[in-house]
Design an enzyme around this catalytic site. Structure first.
Site, PDB file in Angstrom:
ATOM      1  N   LEU B 204       0.935  -1.177   0.038  1.00  0.00           N
ATOM      2  CA  LEU B 204       0.084   0.066  -0.004  1.00  0.00           C
ATOM      3  C   LEU B 204       0.921   1.209   0.012  1.00  0.00           C
ATOM      4  O   LEU B 204       1.867   1.264   0.780  1.00  0.00           O
ATOM      5  CB  LEU B 204      -0.929   0.159   0.998  1.00  0.00           C
ATOM      6  CG  LEU B 204      -2.033  -1.223   1.228  1.00  0.00           C
ATOM      7  CD1 LEU B 204      -2.834  -0.840   2.612  1.00  0.00           C
ATOM      8  CD2 LEU B 204      -2.745  -1.386   0.141  1.00  0.00           C
ATOM      9  N   GLY B 244       2.472  -8.839   5.851  1.00  0.00           N
ATOM     10  CA  GLY B 244       2.969  -7.720   6.842  1.00  0.00           C
ATOM     11  C   GLY B 244       2.055  -6.714   6.952  1.00  0.00           C
ATOM     12  O   GLY B 244       0.789  -6.809   6.620  1.00  0.00           O
ATOM     13  N   GLY B 245       2.505  -5.535   7.707  1.00  0.00           N
ATOM     14  CA  GLY B 245       1.576  -4.385   8.069  1.00  0.00           C
ATOM     15  C   GLY B 245       0.764  -3.998   6.842  1.00  0.00           C
ATOM     16  O   GLY B 245      -0.591  -4.103   6.955  1.00  0.00           O
ATOM     17  N   ASP B 246       1.352  -3.382   5.662  1.00  0.00           N
ATOM     18  CA  ASP B 246       0.604  -3.229   4.452  1.00  0.00           C
ATOM     19  C   ASP B 246       1.150  -3.839   3.248  1.00  0.00           C
ATOM     20  O   ASP B 246       1.307  -3.203   2.245  1.00  0.00           O
ATOM     21  CB  ASP B 246       0.549  -1.716   4.509  1.00  0.00           C
ATOM     22  CG  ASP B 246       2.057  -1.189   4.013  1.00  0.00           C
ATOM     23  OD1 ASP B 246       2.970  -1.915   4.545  1.00  0.00           O
ATOM     24  OD2 ASP B 246       2.309   0.037   4.144  1.00  0.00           O
ATOM     25  N   GLU B 247       1.635  -5.122   3.478  1.00  0.00           N
ATOM     26  CA  GLU B 247       2.055  -5.893   2.298  1.00  0.00           C
ATOM     27  C   GLU B 247       1.157  -6.861   2.184  1.00  0.00           C
ATOM     28  O   GLU B 247       0.644  -7.835   3.163  1.00  0.00           O
ATOM     29  CB  GLU B 247       3.366  -6.298   2.636  1.00  0.00           C
ATOM     30  CG  GLU B 247       4.668  -5.052   2.763  1.00  0.00           C
ATOM     31  CD  GLU B 247       5.789  -5.998   3.705  1.00  0.00           C
ATOM     32  OE1 GLU B 247       6.124  -7.109   3.253  1.00  0.00           O
ATOM     33  OE2 GLU B 247       6.332  -5.223   4.412  1.00  0.00           O
TER      34      GLU B 247
END
Lengths: 199, 337
Positions: B204, B244-247
């Site tokens: 993102l 992942g957080g925004d992956e």
């Protein structure tokens, strides 16, 4: 204690006093689960805690509670298999009493890991028996008293029962005194060897 | 001599009935002269006594005894018989001629048909000789059946719990998407079975700003909407994982067509760029995407494919974000659209 024993206690409480009573009892006993599994083994301390909590919550002493449990095992429709297996003992209540000597071994044959008390019947006089119940801790005597009371009804016999508590010796044994007043006092419930579960 | 034996048989009928409630007495001509009480119970159609043995029963063993005479000549042997009428129960036992020769005795047991016979004829414990373990056997069958049923129920509950636990172990709790473990599992399986697949890594853009400006609750909300968009833009056989957080990583089974994957990537980016409304605030994000295809590799290795997709993703970011790039294995250059 075998899961079957614990599960029986749970079913007894739920069927007799309702699910919310059981919820209360397991909280009191600090169990981390709600339902006992009949086919798993549990630590003896868990059973003790549940019985203490149940006696406290339901306001009954331990022996009365256990006697009611015994009656429940024979009379409640959910426990029909227990009643049936006991009725295999014989055609009359007296036959059934005589068959109790074999109960321990019979159960062992079907469920090798279920520890039940050793029972020994003595005929002390005509229609008077004493049933010695040996187990590592007391309690089964009261359950047995409930079972016998209910089964006498089932056979249509009239009996007087008196439980003599164990003396706390090394091998505790409780003695149940049985007086058979009337062999055919009432019409009992019918019993068929074939049953319905085997179909 | 014969009369003596007859006397013995006659005077012993009561004893025989008690000892062997499932027996038959026959004379040398094959007529049944007496049956035990339980034997008679099995034939409610009428009295067995007086009937011809071979009319009532089919003789199944011994095999080479076509008629009653052949059985009689043997003197003593194991038998298997079956009723010709009714429920056709099988019985097994022993035939033996009594010493005088004027009578034969067949003592029988229900063997394996006991359950059916007990049910059909409502037999009770008293119908079996005390030395006969049939009732104990019935007890055991019933107890074992009850125990087995209970075990089956336990197995079903455990199976249900196992499925739920696996589902949990392979899921990302915030978005409900699959996690890295599930992705690795799927990629390994596809690589091993030589299933062609396309792989997309997605980061993102501007997500950190959303988190910093509107707080983590807004960030979580945006991630959940992103998950919905990614799932709606893929087929049910594809996998969308949050790694992942925004992956995110997307795997497209049986799809190695660059045109299709490019158009999916374009559509995803344009949908993610539409503002997401959270609590009256308009959250704006975008995404950069790197793509690789299993068909680029003679022997696709998941780790290498992920690395190459990341290289392509890096180029997308490098080109100014909101881009998608297909990895080019030949020249290591990239095509940006």
């Amino acid at each position: 204690m075998h899961g079957l024993v614990n599960r029986s206690i749970q079913c007894f409480v739920e069927d007799t006093y309702g699910g919310s009573s059981w919820d209360h009892i397991i909280r009191e006993a600090r169990l981390e689960f709600r339902d006992f599994e009949a086919m798993l083994a549990y630590n003896d301390a868990i059973t003790e805690a549940v019985l203490d909590a149940a006696a406290g919550h339901l306001g009954r002493d331990r022996n009365t509670l256990l006697e009611d449990l015994g009656t429940y095992l024979v009379t409640h429709s959910h426990m029909n298999s227990v009643r049936r297996l006991l009725r295999f003992g014989g055609h009359t209540f007296e036959d059934f009493l005589q068959s109790l000597d074999d109960l321990h071994d019979r159960v062992k044959l079907a469920m090798p890991d279920l520890e039940l008390p050793h029972l020994e019947l003595t005929e002390v006089a005509v229609d008077r028996f004493s049933l010695v119940c040996r187990f590592e801790r007391p309690g089964y005597g009261a359950v047995l008293q409930g079972i016998l009371r209910a089964l006498a009804d089932d056979y249509g016999a009239l009996v007087l029962l008196d439980l003599e508590p164990g003396d706390g010796a090394v091998a505790p044994c409780e003695v149940l005194h049985i007086q058979l007043l009337e062999k055919a006092f009432a019409r009992g419930r019918s019993f068929s060897l074939a049953g319905h579960a085997t179909g | 001599m014969g009369e003596v034996c007859d006397d013995i048989v006659t005077s012993s009928v009561t004893a025989l009935d008690a000892l062997m409630p499932l027996h038959l007495s026959v004379d040398p001509s094959g007529v049944i002269t007496h049956v035990g009480p339980t034997m008679q119970k099995l034939h409610p159609e009428g009295a067995l006594s007086g009937m011809r043995f071979m009319d009532v029963f089919e003789l199944r063993r011994p095999v080479n005894a076509p008629d009653f005479c052949a059985l009689w000549r043997r003197g003593s042997c194991g038998v298997k018989i079956r009723f010709r009428d009714g429920e056709r129960f099988g019985l097994k036992g022993l035939f033996t001629r009594l010493s005088g020769g004027s009578h034969g005795l067949i003592n029988l047991s229900l063997g394996i048909s006991v359950l059916d016979a007990v049910r059909c004829h409502n037999l009770v414990a008293a119908d079996f000789a005390p030395s006969d373990p049939t009732v104990d056997m019935l007890y055991l069958i019933e107890a074992k059946t009850a125990a087995l049923d209970e075990s089956k129920r336990l197995n079903q509950r455990l199976q249900g719990a196992k499925v739920a636990a696996e589902e949990q172990a392979f899921s990302d709790t915030l978005t409900g998407l699959k996690n890295r473990r599930a992705l690795d599992h799927l990629m390994t399986r596809m690589a091993r079975s030589s299933t062609p697949f396309g792989l997309m890594t997605l980061d993102l853009d501007y997500f950190k700003q959303v988190n910093d400006t509107f707080g983590h609750a807004a960030g979580d909300y945006v991630l959940q909407r992103v998950a919905e968009i990614l799932v709606s833009e893929t087929r049910s056989g594809d996998m969308v994982a949050r790694v992942g957080g925004d992956e995110f990583i997307l795997a497209f089974q049986e799809c190695v067509d660059p045109r299709i994957l490019n158009s999916i990537a374009s559509r995803i980016i344009s949908r993610l760029e539409q503002p997401i409304d959270y609590d009256g605030q308009s959250c704006r994000i975008s995404a950069s995407i790197g793509i690789t295809l299993s068909s680029f590799y003679a022997d696709p290795v998941p780790e290498q494919m992920l690395g190459d997709a990341d290289v392509a993703l890096y180029w997308s970011k490098h080109k100014g974000r909101a881009c998608h790039t297909i990895f080019d294995p030949g020249t290591s250059s990239e095509s940006v659209r």
